[in-house]
Design a protein around this motif. Structure first.
Motif, PDB file in Angstrom:
ATOM      1  N   HIS A  72      12.378   9.142 -13.237  1.00  9.54           N
ATOM      2  CA  HIS A  72      12.145   8.276 -12.078  1.00  9.54           C
ATOM      3  C   HIS A  72      12.345   6.789 -12.416  1.00  9.54           C
ATOM      4  N   HIS A  87      14.831   3.634 -10.991  1.00  4.94           N
ATOM      5  CA  HIS A  87      14.492   2.246 -10.641  1.00  4.94           C
ATOM      6  C   HIS A  87      15.320   1.268 -11.456  1.00  4.94           C
ATOM      7  N   SER A 132       6.498  -1.213 -10.958  1.00  3.55           N
ATOM      8  CA  SER A 132       6.236  -0.241  -9.898  1.00  3.55           C
ATOM      9  C   SER A 132       4.729  -0.075  -9.753  1.00  3.55           C
ATOM     10  N   GLY A 133       4.338   0.939  -8.973  1.00  2.21           N
ATOM     11  CA  GLY A 133       2.912   1.175  -8.770  1.00  2.21           C
ATOM     12  C   GLY A 133       2.224   1.669 -10.035  1.00  2.21           C
ATOM     13  N   GLY A 134       2.960   2.323 -10.905  1.00  7.72           N
ATOM     14  CA  GLY A 134       2.340   2.896 -12.099  1.00  7.72           C
ATOM     15  C   GLY A 134       2.805   2.280 -13.407  1.00  7.72           C
ATOM     16  N   GLU A 156      -0.397  -1.874  -9.196  1.00 13.32           N
ATOM     17  CA  GLU A 156      -1.822  -1.506  -9.075  1.00 13.32           C
ATOM     18  C   GLU A 156      -2.673  -2.745  -8.838  1.00 13.32           C
ATOM     19  N   PHE A 192      -1.749  -5.435  -7.326  1.00 13.56           N
ATOM     20  CA  PHE A 192      -1.555  -5.771  -5.906  1.00 13.56           C
ATOM     21  C   PHE A 192      -2.412  -4.845  -5.041  1.00 13.56           C
ATOM     22  N   GLY A 248       0.172  -3.555  -1.587  1.00  9.67           N
ATOM     23  CA  GLY A 248       1.118  -4.580  -2.035  1.00  9.67           C
ATOM     24  C   GLY A 248       1.809  -5.317  -0.887  1.00  9.67           C
ATOM     25  N   PRO A 249       2.527  -4.579  -0.039  1.00 10.77           N
ATOM     26  CA  PRO A 249       3.226  -5.268   1.049  1.00 10.77           C
ATOM     27  C   PRO A 249       2.255  -5.983   2.010  1.00 10.77           C
ATOM     28  N   GLY A 294      11.854  -1.731  -9.178  1.00 14.59           N
ATOM     29  CA  GLY A 294      10.546  -1.154  -8.860  1.00 14.59           C
ATOM     30  C   GLY A 294       9.957  -1.813  -7.619  1.00 14.59           C
ATOM     31  N   VAL A 321       7.373  -3.551  -6.761  1.00 15.78           N
ATOM     32  CA  VAL A 321       6.916  -4.952  -6.747  1.00 15.78           C
ATOM     33  C   VAL A 321       8.117  -5.916  -6.729  1.00 15.78           C
ATOM     34  N   ALA A 367      10.274  -5.950  -4.672  1.00 12.90           N
ATOM     35  CA  ALA A 367      10.541  -6.305  -3.271  1.00 12.90           C
ATOM     36  C   ALA A 367       9.772  -7.562  -2.868  1.00 12.90           C
ATOM     37  N   ASN A 368       8.822  -7.983  -3.710  1.00  8.35           N
ATOM     38  CA  ASN A 368       7.969  -9.111  -3.358  1.00  8.35           C
ATOM     39  C   ASN A 368       8.782 -10.408  -3.301  1.00  8.35           C
ATOM     40  N   CYS A 402      14.103  -1.100  -3.616  1.00  6.40           N
ATOM     41  CA  CYS A 402      13.082  -1.404  -4.632  1.00  6.40           C
ATOM     42  C   CYS A 402      12.046  -0.293  -4.695  1.00  6.40           C
ATOM     43  N   THR A 403      11.578   0.123  -3.535  1.00  3.54           N
ATOM     44  CA  THR A 403      10.590   1.204  -3.517  1.00  3.54           C
ATOM     45  C   THR A 403      11.343   2.545  -3.628  1.00  3.54           C
ATOM     46  N   ASP A 404      10.583   3.635  -3.787  1.00  3.04           N
ATOM     47  CA  ASP A 404      11.203   4.926  -4.096  1.00  3.04           C
ATOM     48  C   ASP A 404      12.236   5.356  -3.047  1.00  3.04           C
TER      49      ASP A 404
HETATM   50  O1  KG4 Z   1       8.307   1.752  -7.293  1.00  2.00           O
HETATM   51  P1  KG4 Z   1       7.343   2.155  -6.243  1.00  2.00           P
HETATM   52  O2  KG4 Z   1       7.845   2.373  -4.850  1.00  2.00           O
HETATM   53  O3  KG4 Z   1       6.576   3.459  -6.619  1.00  2.00           O
HETATM   54  C1  KG4 Z   1       6.242   3.803  -7.900  1.00  2.00           C
HETATM   55  O4  KG4 Z   1       7.105   4.378  -8.585  1.00  2.00           O
HETATM   56  O5  KG4 Z   1       5.108   3.458  -8.276  1.00  2.00           O
HETATM   57  O6  KG4 Z   1       6.237   1.010  -6.268  1.00  2.00           O
HETATM   58  C2  KG4 Z   1       5.139   1.020  -5.417  1.00  2.00           C
HETATM   59  C3  KG4 Z   1       4.351  -0.224  -5.699  1.00  2.00           C
HETATM   60  C4  KG4 Z   1       3.005  -0.213  -4.975  1.00  2.00           C
HETATM   61  O7  KG4 Z   1       2.011  -0.647  -5.873  1.00  2.00           O
HETATM   62  C5  KG4 Z   1       3.239  -1.226  -3.852  1.00  2.00           C
HETATM   63  O8  KG4 Z   1       2.055  -1.843  -3.423  1.00  2.00           O
HETATM   64  C6  KG4 Z   1       4.169  -2.202  -4.528  1.00  2.00           C
HETATM   65  O9  KG4 Z   1       5.059  -1.395  -5.261  1.00  2.00           O
HETATM   66  N1  KG4 Z   1       4.903  -3.016  -3.562  1.00  2.00           N
HETATM   67  C7  KG4 Z   1       4.757  -4.350  -3.437  1.00  2.00           C
HETATM   68  C8  KG4 Z   1       5.613  -4.756  -2.393  1.00  2.00           C
HETATM   69  N2  KG4 Z   1       6.272  -3.654  -1.924  1.00  2.00           N
HETATM   70  C9  KG4 Z   1       5.833  -2.600  -2.654  1.00  2.00           C
HETATM   71  N3  KG4 Z   1       3.960  -5.209  -4.106  1.00  2.00           N
HETATM   72  C10 KG4 Z   1       4.028  -6.500  -3.753  1.00  2.00           C
HETATM   73  N4  KG4 Z   1       4.819  -6.972  -2.763  1.00  2.00           N
HETATM   74  C11 KG4 Z   1       5.626  -6.150  -2.064  1.00  2.00           C
HETATM   75  N5  KG4 Z   1       6.409  -6.631  -1.094  1.00  2.00           N
END
Ligand code: KG4
Ligand code: ZN
Length: 365
Positions: A133, A137, A158-160, A186, A188, A202-203, A296, A298, A300-301, A327-329
């Motif tokens: 995975h 990314h 990413s989230g993890g 996490e 965030f 996060g978003p 990953g 984040v 996208a921030n 950026c996200t999955d």
């Molecule tokens: O990469 P991802 O989609 O999933 C994993 O593989 O973990 O990342 C998800 C993480 C979550 O913690 C989410 O809150 C964060 O990415 N995230 C953001 C934003 N968009 C997604 N954090 C800050 N700002 C954003 N715009």
């Protein structure tokens, strides 16, 4: 099923570039996509994709419920495949290989993608490509018209995971540093929860931060964990504790106002971004590289992207991001990683079959 042999990497794109179907189901997004290489430029090309996010389903529980996630992946994956084929105007028979996320992630959720991909590959008599995975990314910024060249430093947020890597080619990843506790995503999400924002945090935190009054934000002092540690490790758990202390203090003083909540959200975002930017610059310096790739969720921030762009401009380095939607999955990054592994002759030997790898270090992929 045995992993088939593929030709070694060539600088020239093959005459007929393979069409790879990608399936992502590691957590709370079901993604399907079709990716190939442009026959003229050799640059990866997205032909179609479909995505279903389970955010609304899990929101009521404040986080991902693994069993519900698996069941929903089962429901969604076939309609998403049909949608992807329709968008690409292609028949299933045109697919040359099927890539899927073999790990890391939720075991049940991963098994849906793996069983689906293995069954489809068996029925079509095509190879199946297990994908890590995080590699998806990591390589996702290559899915643009002007992709970065190797080598580069990659920030995976990413989230993890929060990791800095030195990437010299497909399958050649050296870990430079990573978080010792919470990931940036996490940090965030947990801060957002403390601020009373919903899942995923996060978003929501980022959107609230954009409304903050800068003069109020400047008054809030939050730690920038391990900023001066001299290495490329991260630690974000203390930040969440600092936010909790601020929230409790505000509650004791009559509650957090709307403007106060927005300012605290912006201060959290600033603290996380400051550490990430500083460590990226340090990694570029340490490796002597001048290209940074960010991937990953984040990534996208918007605040982080702007901070990295200006920091890299000052250092005369280039920074690359995936399109915010990638950026996200999503399935596109898995199809792309599968395609690049296939065409570079570096298929993973450590995953495959109907088994999945809920825990799987990227260096072992
Ligand atoms: O990469 P991802 O989609 O999933 C994993 O593989 O973990 O990342 C998800 C993480 C979550 O913690 C989410 O809150 C964060 O990415 N995230 C953001 C934003 N968009 C997604 N954090 C800050 N700002 C954003 N715009
Ligand atoms: Zn992810």
């Amino acid at each position: 099923m045995n992993t088939p042999e593929f030709p070694p990497a060539t600088a020239e794109p093959p005459l007929k570039a393979p069409l790879v179907l990608g399936v992502e189901s590691s957590c709370d997004e079901t993604g399907v996509a079709l990716v190939t290489l442009d026959p003229v430029t050799g640059v990866p090309k997205l032909l179609g994709q479909a995505l279903h996010t389970q955010v609304a389903m899990h929101a009521a529980y404040g986080g991902v419920v693994p069993e519900l996630a698996s069941r929903d992946h089962i429901r969604r994956v076939v309609p998403l495949l049909r949608q992807t084929l329709a968008e690409a105007r292609l028949e299933l028979s045109a697919v040359d290989a099927i890539a899927y996320t073999a790990g890391p992630g939720l075991a049940g959720a991963l098994l849906v993608g793996s069983a689906f991909a293995e069954a489809l590959a068996f029925a079509l008599d095509k190879p199946v490509i297990p994908v890590h995975h995080l590699e998806g990314h990591l390589l996702s910024p290559l899915l643009t018209v002007d992709p970065p060249q190797f080598p580069f430093v990659a920030l995976l947020v990413s989230g993890g995971h929060t990791q800095l890597m030195c990437v010299t080619g497909v399958g050649h990843y050296e870990l430079l540093g990573e978080t010792l506790d919470d990931a940036a995503g996490e940090a965030f999400d947990k801060s957002a929860k403390l601020l009373g924002l919903g899942y995923p945090g996060g978003p929501a935190l980022a959107a609230l931060a954009e409304t903050a009054d800068p003069s109020l934000v400047a008054e809030i002092k939050l730690p920038r964990p391990m900023l001066h540690s001299g290495d490329l490790e991260f630690s974000f758990a203390g930040l969440k504790t600092a936010v909790l202390t601020k929230v409790k203090a505000a509650e004791a003083a009559g509650g957090l106002s709307g403007t106060g909540r927005a300012a605290l959200a912006a201060a959290v975002q600033e603290a996380i971004a400051a550490v990430l930017v500083a460590k990226c610059l340090q990694a570029l310096k340490q490796t002597g590289l001048s290209r940074l790739v960010v991937a990953g969720g984040v990534g996208a921030n918007r605040y982080l992207r702007a901070s990295l762009i200006s920091a890299c401009q000052r250092r005369k380095c280039e920074v690359y991001f995936p399109d915010p939607s990638l950026c996200t999955d999503n399935g596109a990054m898995i199809a792309l990683a599968g395609l690049l592994r296939l065409t570079s002759g570096t298929l993973s030997k450590t995953a495959g079959g109907f088994s999945v790898k809920p825990r799987w270090p990227l260096m072992e992929a």
